[in-house]
Design an enzyme around this catalytic site. Structure first.
Site, PDB file in Angstrom:
ATOM      1  CB  THR A   1      -0.668   0.194   1.321  1.00 53.70           C
ATOM      2  OG1 THR A   1      -2.059  -0.979   1.142  1.00 53.70           O
ATOM      3  CG2 THR A   1      -1.813   1.174   1.349  1.00 53.70           C
TER       4      THR A   1
ATOM      5  CD  GLN B   1      -8.886  -1.649  -1.041  1.00 54.31           C
ATOM      6  OE1 GLN B   1      -9.212  -2.465  -1.781  1.00 54.31           O
ATOM      7  NE2 GLN B   1      -8.478  -2.280   0.381  1.00 54.31           N
ATOM      8  CG  ASP B   2      -6.326   1.669   0.979  1.00 54.29           C
ATOM      9  OD1 ASP B   2      -7.234   1.764   1.535  1.00 54.29           O
ATOM     10  OD2 ASP B   2      -5.331   0.819   1.290  1.00 54.29           O
TER      11      ASP B   2
ATOM     12  NE  ARG C   1     -12.683  -1.252   6.677  1.00 58.07           N
ATOM     13  CZ  ARG C   1     -12.242  -2.504   5.865  1.00 58.07           C
ATOM     14  NH1 ARG C   1     -12.975  -3.717   6.385  1.00 58.07           N
ATOM     15  NH2 ARG C   1     -11.402  -2.393   5.056  1.00 58.07           N
TER      16      ARG C   1
ATOM     17  CD1 TRP D   1      -6.005  -0.697   9.440  1.00 56.44           C
ATOM     18  CD2 TRP D   1      -5.175   1.460   8.916  1.00 56.44           C
ATOM     19  NE1 TRP D   1      -4.959  -1.054   8.792  1.00 56.44           N
ATOM     20  CE2 TRP D   1      -4.012   0.556   8.502  1.00 56.44           C
ATOM     21  CE3 TRP D   1      -4.844   2.562   8.751  1.00 56.44           C
ATOM     22  CZ2 TRP D   1      -3.322   0.493   7.846  1.00 56.44           C
ATOM     23  CZ3 TRP D   1      -3.487   3.047   7.829  1.00 56.44           C
ATOM     24  CH2 TRP D   1      -2.682   1.878   7.735  1.00 56.44           C
TER      25      TRP D   1
END
Length: 333
Positions: free
Chosen positions: A114, A165-166, A248, A250
């Site tokens: 990531t 995503q991200d 949510r 992490w």
């Protein structure tokens, strides 16, 4: 007085020349107001953004301003910690993009991960970006960061963050970040990280059914995590009603507060997910104040979320002040 045709033409020509000279003067003045200009057509000092950043003297205390002319700059950019107080200002149409993603192999055959997937890395403190598009163009291939922000006192105004995503990684622990009038899109955890970050009048756009808007990883000793003021949470018509979670955790002590935000029909009635760890419900902090829209109804919110009576604790400048009294609303470039 007799007004001849020749006289009229001469007068109009004079006015035209004056207008042209004023325009040229304004362009020259605008060009002179920046330390460096980046232009792909060669009309600036540099043709790549990285070259202009590399030219900034290390640990310069004054602001170094870099104007980026419109164009798609496919570069993987690093603003090192020694490149302090940089201002990147984009002409309309200035895009910084790259196509790395977490599962893409590096030169050793290892996955980039990531953190290794980002299109731009910002480490130098005192960074400001205005009117720039930050994009990860790799598509829906898992984690793929558009912008990795590890700098303290980072400011983004009228910027766009594009990905899946991200998308936006607010990486820096014990750092402060300020986003104003920005557009941020994605699918899963598209705003995530450890920083204390304020989002003022931003649009948070969910691109698909399901997913999570935010995934803070606020350290236990931080008073604030993410605070959203007057933001709009939107989604395309194809996104199903009640399918997207607000957040949510992490990390266990994640914090996110939504103040006067407008939430679309795509937001789940429950609001928040515990990431499959019931213990997170005791440590994470999620709250809302005077939000509106179909997704803001609180009747079915999770029991461990909070509805605030007032927002006094979340004065914007108090959230960002830190130990040095930082105020990103002052001294605008």
């Amino acid at each position: 007085m007799l007004w001849t045709r020749q006289g009229k033409c001469a007068w109009e020509m004079k006015g035209f020349l004056v207008a042209v000279m004023l325009c040229i003067g304004q362009l020259l003045q605008a060009a002179e107001s920046y330390d460096f200009v980046v232009a792909q057509d060669g009309s600036g000092q540099y043709t790549t953004v990285q070259a202009a950043i590399d030219a900034v003297p290390d640990f310069r205390k004054a602001v170094t301003s870099i104007y980026i002319k419109k164009g798609v700059y496919k570069e993987k950019i690093v603003i090192a910690g020694s490149k302090m107080n940089i201002l990147l200002k984009g002409e309309d149409g200035a895009v910084i993009t790259y196509d790395d993603y977490a599962g893409k192999p590096n030169i050793f055959g290892e996955n980039k991960g990531t953190s290794g997937s980002s299109s731009i890395y910002i480490f130098g403190p005192g960074f400001t970006a205005e009117n720039i598009v930050f994009e990860n163009s790799s598509g829906p291939v898992g984690q793929a960061v558009a912008c990795h922000v590890a700098a303290d006192r980072a400011v983004f105004r009228r910027c766009r963050f594009l990905g899946f995503q991200d998308t936006l990684y607010t990486y820096g622990e014990q750092t402060r970040e300020y986003y104003e009038d920005c557009y941020i899109e994605g699918t899963v955890d598209f705003i995530f990280g450890k920083a204390t970050a304020v989002f003022n009048r931003c649009e948070l756009h969910s691109k698909t059914t399901g997913g999570y808007v935010t995934a803070p990883a606020t350290p236990q000793d931080c008073q604030y995590g993410y605070v959203f003021y007057d933001c709009r949470l939107t989604a395309g018509q194809e996104v199903k009603e009640g399918s997207v979670w607000l957040s949510r955790p992490w990390r266990p002590y994640a914090k996110a507060v939504f103040i006067r935000c407008q939430m679309g029909r795509h937001i789940r009635p429950q609001g928040y997910h515990n990431w499959g760890k019931p213990d997170n419900e005791r440590t994470a902090y999620y709250a809302e104040y005077q939000c509106s829209g179909e997704g803001s109804k609180t009747d079915n919110r999770v029991a461990w979320a909070h509805q605030l009576d007032d927002d006094k604790e979340y004065d914007m400048l108090k959230v960002l002040a830190g130990n040095d009294g930082w105020n990103p609303l002052e001294n605008r470039q």
